[in-house]
Design a protein around this motif. Structure first.
Motif, short mmCIF file in Angstrom:
data_model
loop_
_atom_site.label_atom_id
_atom_site.label_comp_id
_atom_site.label_asym_id
_atom_site.label_seq_id
_atom_site.Cartn_x
_atom_site.Cartn_y
_atom_site.Cartn_z
N PRO A 155 -0.04 42.78 -57.95
CA PRO A 155 0.83 41.96 -57.11
C PRO A 155 0.05 41.15 -56.08
CG PRO A 155 0.81 44.22 -56.30
CD PRO A 155 -0.03 44.20 -57.56
N THR A 156 0.69 40.12 -55.59
CA THR A 156 0.24 39.34 -54.45
C THR A 156 1.47 39.06 -53.60
OG1 THR A 156 -1.66 38.30 -55.53
CG2 THR A 156 -0.70 37.12 -53.68
N THR A 157 1.33 39.20 -52.30
CA THR A 157 2.43 38.92 -51.38
C THR A 157 2.00 37.83 -50.42
OG1 THR A 157 3.15 41.23 -51.55
CG2 THR A 157 4.04 39.94 -49.71
N ILE A 158 2.83 36.80 -50.32
CA ILE A 158 2.54 35.65 -49.47
C ILE A 158 3.66 35.48 -48.45
CG2 ILE A 158 2.20 33.14 -49.43
CD1 ILE A 158 1.00 33.42 -52.27
N VAL A 159 3.28 35.25 -47.19
CA VAL A 159 4.24 35.01 -46.12
C VAL A 159 4.24 33.52 -45.80
CG1 VAL A 159 4.90 35.54 -43.74
CG2 VAL A 159 3.84 37.32 -45.16
N LEU A 160 5.42 32.91 -45.89
CA LEU A 160 5.58 31.51 -45.51
C LEU A 160 6.23 31.46 -44.13
CD1 LEU A 160 7.00 29.98 -48.83
CD2 LEU A 160 4.63 30.07 -48.05
N ASP A 161 5.73 30.58 -43.27
CA ASP A 161 6.32 30.45 -41.93
C ASP A 161 7.67 29.73 -42.01
OD1 ASP A 161 5.74 27.68 -42.10
OD2 ASP A 161 4.03 27.81 -40.74
N LYS A 162 8.29 29.51 -40.87
CA LYS A 162 9.62 28.89 -40.82
C LYS A 162 9.64 27.47 -41.37
CE LYS A 162 10.75 31.56 -36.74
NZ LYS A 162 10.95 31.51 -35.29
N GLU A 163 8.47 26.85 -41.44
CA GLU A 163 8.36 25.50 -41.99
C GLU A 163 7.98 25.51 -43.47
OE1 GLU A 163 5.85 23.02 -39.54
OE2 GLU A 163 6.52 24.07 -37.74
N GLY A 164 7.86 26.70 -44.05
CA GLY A 164 7.53 26.81 -45.47
C GLY A 164 6.05 26.73 -45.78
N ARG A 165 5.21 26.85 -44.76
CA ARG A 165 3.75 26.80 -44.94
C ARG A 165 3.20 28.22 -45.06
NH1 ARG A 165 1.77 23.95 -39.80
NH2 ARG A 165 2.99 25.68 -38.98
N VAL A 166 2.13 28.38 -45.81
CA VAL A 166 1.53 29.70 -45.98
C VAL A 166 0.89 30.16 -44.68
CG1 VAL A 166 -0.22 31.04 -47.20
CG2 VAL A 166 1.12 29.32 -48.44
N SER A 167 1.34 31.32 -44.18
CA SER A 167 0.74 31.88 -42.98
C SER A 167 -0.13 33.10 -43.27
CB SER A 167 1.80 32.24 -41.94
OG SER A 167 2.62 33.29 -42.40
N ALA A 168 0.13 33.78 -44.42
CA ALA A 168 -0.68 34.95 -44.76
C ALA A 168 -0.53 35.29 -46.23
CB ALA A 168 -0.26 36.14 -43.91
N ARG A 169 -1.56 35.98 -46.76
CA ARG A 169 -1.52 36.47 -48.14
C ARG A 169 -2.15 37.86 -48.18
NH1 ARG A 169 -5.50 34.09 -52.59
NH2 ARG A 169 -6.92 35.16 -51.20
N ILE A 170 -1.51 38.75 -48.92
CA ILE A 170 -2.08 40.06 -49.23
C ILE A 170 -2.36 40.05 -50.72
CG2 ILE A 170 -1.75 42.55 -49.28
CD1 ILE A 170 0.18 42.21 -46.89
N LEU A 171 -3.63 40.14 -51.07
CA LEU A 171 -4.06 40.07 -52.46
C LEU A 171 -4.14 41.49 -53.01
CD1 LEU A 171 -5.05 38.14 -54.68
CD2 LEU A 171 -7.36 38.45 -53.78
N GLY A 172 -3.19 41.86 -53.83
CA GLY A 172 -3.15 43.20 -54.39
C GLY A 172 -2.04 44.02 -53.77
#
Length: 190
Positions: A155-172
């Motif tokens: 898995p990979t989990t990505i957090v998008l901010d309120k504007e839809g931009r990538v703010s963080a990723r957890i790889l695995g």
């Protein structure tokens, strides 16, 4: 002759570097996935690129797009049912989904392998209440993230901010739910 020497040097140097994802791919274990190492990448607000735009059909047959989540933090989890780390992290993701539902963040899955019936069965088994886009046919959602923070592992989990931009990723696999909880809270508080 010079070309051969340059090629040989390049291959020699490439052999000296270590790429854990490439090593997993070539090890031949037949486990069916490449596991990330749980590393967290955070992107400061001033350095984030454009909003990520994607759409697809959920396991329930609904059309959904990134625009449906405008104004909220969006947690995007790439997964599939036979992936052992995906099964292991599912309860934590659902717990965080319940915590943040109606509190500034929403969750969506992106299933990269299964058919809708398999995804629905997974949801029933693990109590997952958020939808997943079925990205099996064309990989369009995965491709939407490629230029920013590609989901190199499942898995990979990505957090998008309120504007839809990538703010963080957890790889695995999510190994500590509190880390993702903090990343979500930070994005909500921006």
């Amino acid at each position: 002759m010079r070309v051969v020497a340059v090629l040989a040097a390049t291959l020699l140097l490439a052999g000296c570097s270590s790429d854990p994802l490439a090593e997993q791919y070539t090890e031949g274990s037949n486990k069916g996935y490449i596991a990330g190492d749980g590393s967290v990448t955070e992107i400061p607000a001033a350095e984030r690129g454009e909003a990520i735009s994607f759409s697809g059909t959920t396991e329930g047959g609904e059309e959904i797009s990134s625009a449906d989540f405008a104004g909220d933090v969006l947690v995007v989890n790439f997964w599939y049912a036979a992936c052992a780390p995906c099964r292991a992290e599912a309860p934590d993701l659902q717990e965080l989904n319940a915590e943040f539902e109606g509190n500034g963040a929403q969750f969506i899955g992106v299933n990269v392998y299964d058919q809708p019936d398999t995804a629905l069965s997974f949801n029933d088994s693990y109590g997952i209440t958020y939808p997943s886009i079925m990205d099996v046919q064309d990989g369009a959602v995965k491709l939407a993230f490629t230029g920013t923070v590609p989901p190199k592992a499942v898995p990979t989990t990505i957090v998008l901010d309120k504007e839809g931009r990538v703010s963080a990723r957890i790889l695995g696999q999510l190994k500590d739910a509190s880390i993702l909880g903090t990343l979500i809270r930070d994005a909500i508080d921006e």
